[in-house]
Motif scaffolding. Structure first.
Motif, PDB file in Angstrom:
ATOM      1  N   LYS A   4       0.825  -1.224   0.000  1.00  0.00           N
ATOM      2  CA  LYS A   4       0.000   0.000   0.000  1.00  0.00           C
ATOM      3  C   LYS A   4       0.853   1.265   0.000  1.00  0.00           C
ATOM      4  O   LYS A   4       0.527   2.263   0.644  1.00  0.00           O
ATOM      5  N   LEU A   5       1.945   1.240  -0.741  1.00  0.00           N
ATOM      6  CA  LEU A   5       2.836   2.392  -0.855  1.00  0.00           C
ATOM      7  C   LEU A   5       2.714   2.987  -2.246  1.00  0.00           C
ATOM      8  O   LEU A   5       2.469   2.278  -3.221  1.00  0.00           O
ATOM      9  N   GLN A   6       2.885   4.294  -2.350  1.00  0.00           N
ATOM     10  CA  GLN A   6       2.791   5.000  -3.621  1.00  0.00           C
ATOM     11  C   GLN A   6       4.105   4.897  -4.385  1.00  0.00           C
ATOM     12  O   GLN A   6       5.180   5.023  -3.802  1.00  0.00           O
ATOM     13  N   VAL A   7       4.008   4.707  -5.707  1.00  0.00           N
ATOM     14  CA  VAL A   7       5.196   4.626  -6.556  1.00  0.00           C
ATOM     15  C   VAL A   7       5.211   5.815  -7.505  1.00  0.00           C
ATOM     16  O   VAL A   7       4.264   6.003  -8.275  1.00  0.00           O
ATOM     17  N   PRO A   8       6.256   6.652  -7.451  1.00  0.00           N
ATOM     18  CA  PRO A   8       6.330   7.804  -8.371  1.00  0.00           C
ATOM     19  C   PRO A   8       6.290   7.341  -9.829  1.00  0.00           C
ATOM     20  O   PRO A   8       6.838   6.289 -10.174  1.00  0.00           O
ATOM     21  N   THR A   9       5.645   8.129 -10.667  1.00  0.00           N
ATOM     22  CA  THR A   9       5.550   7.794 -12.089  1.00  0.00           C
ATOM     23  C   THR A   9       6.290   8.789 -12.975  1.00  0.00           C
ATOM     24  O   THR A   9       6.355   8.595 -14.190  1.00  0.00           O
ATOM     25  N   GLN A  10       6.852   9.842 -12.376  1.00  0.00           N
ATOM     26  CA  GLN A  10       7.578  10.861 -13.127  1.00  0.00           C
ATOM     27  C   GLN A  10       8.912  11.130 -12.454  1.00  0.00           C
ATOM     28  O   GLN A  10       9.041  11.007 -11.233  1.00  0.00           O
ATOM     29  N   PRO A  11       9.940  11.508 -13.225  1.00  0.00           N
ATOM     30  CA  PRO A  11      11.230  11.859 -12.608  1.00  0.00           C
ATOM     31  C   PRO A  11      11.126  13.158 -11.833  1.00  0.00           C
ATOM     32  O   PRO A  11      10.240  13.980 -12.087  1.00  0.00           O
ATOM     33  N   ASP A  12      12.001  13.345 -10.878  1.00  0.00           N
ATOM     34  CA  ASP A  12      12.063  14.616 -10.165  1.00  0.00           C
ATOM     35  C   ASP A  12      12.849  15.612 -11.024  1.00  0.00           C
ATOM     36  O   ASP A  12      13.340  15.288 -12.109  1.00  0.00           O
ATOM     37  N   ALA A  13      12.978  16.841 -10.546  1.00  0.00           N
ATOM     38  CA  ALA A  13      13.597  17.913 -11.334  1.00  0.00           C
ATOM     39  C   ALA A  13      15.052  17.609 -11.686  1.00  0.00           C
ATOM     40  O   ALA A  13      15.499  17.872 -12.811  1.00  0.00           O
ATOM     41  N   GLU A  14      15.791  17.039 -10.739  1.00  0.00           N
ATOM     42  CA  GLU A  14      17.213  16.760 -10.985  1.00  0.00           C
ATOM     43  C   GLU A  14      17.390  15.746 -12.104  1.00  0.00           C
ATOM     44  O   GLU A  14      18.189  15.940 -13.025  1.00  0.00           O
TER      45      GLU A  14
END
Length: 242
Positions: free
Chosen positions: A83-93
């Protein structure tokens, strides 16, 4: 796989790379960093597949797409079960690094290699810390199972970096230690350099600074005596080097 990312304010302690005295990230922070780093590995390597000139780099990038693609899928599955969220986009760096690779008009071989050197040094530190002290058993097992592959990738890219610079390959267990620090682009952070020197038997490591040859130099003590120390890009530790 680059991991210098701090995405969630809920993290109780920031990961200090290569310093196991500090607690590992919480589960969500680990997922954030591992997922974004994994996406970067695949996306940057796809760019290298299309535009790299050196066949070694093309082969390496193909391996990254395969290995990290599989690891990313496994991480997503485990995170979903927890039940953890997985990022789908890269961060700014990481987005900036990808744009840099896409827009380069010269050979992207060198910037890609340097990004991969730093990314894998960071990734190994992140996964080592979580495998030892992670707060989620399923993710801790994932980190431990993935770590050997990350270390293999790190050694592969270090050898490519050494070969492309006309320098000796990164030190392995069977490689004799050179008589003096080997010049070369050094991907060790200050914290990682300090720990490596401490692991070689030195204490009170201080005043570390990287010189123009890419060698970390500083001061330390051993057997109660002060001594100058150095760490080259291969990870060799030297004492009494000027």
């Amino acid at each position: 796989m680059s991991m210098r990312i701090f995405l969630t304010p809920s993290a109780t302690a920031a990961l200090m790379l290569a310093l196991p005295a500090f607690a590992a990230d919480d589960a969500q922070s680990f997922v954030n960093k591992a997922a974004i780093g994994g996406m970067f590995e695949v996306d940057s390597s796809k760019i290298a597949q299309d535009n790299a000139k050196d066949q070694q780099i093309k082969d390496f990038s193909k391996r990254m797409i395969s290995d990290h693609g599989a690891a990313n899928a496994k991480l997503q599955k485990i995170a979903g079960e927890q039940k953890l969220q997985v990022p789908t986009q890269p961060d700014a760096e990481h987005k900036s690094d990808l744009e840099r690779l896409q827009s380069t008009t010269a050979s992207l071989d060198q910037p890609y290699v340097e990004m991969q050197r730093k990314a894998h040094a960071d990734a190994v530190s992140l996964f080592e810390a979580y495998a030892k002290e992670g707060d989620n058993p399923a993710l801790r097992s994932f980190a431990a199972e993935t770590l050997p592959t990350l270390k293999m990738h790190r050694d592969m890219i270090e050898k490519i970096a050494g070969a492309s610079a006309g320098l000796p390959a990164v030190k392995t267990a069977s490689t004799p230690k050179p008589p003096a620090p080997v010049p070369g682009a050094n991907s060790f952070t200050e914290a990682q350099a300090k720990k490596r020197i401490q692991d070689a038997g030195y204490a009170d490591v201080s005043a570390l600074a990287k010189d123009e040859q890419g060698v970390w130099r500083g001061q330390a003590t051993k057997d109660g005596k002060g001594i100058s120390v150095a760490l080259d890009y291969q990870g060799n530790v030297f004492a009494g080097q000027q």
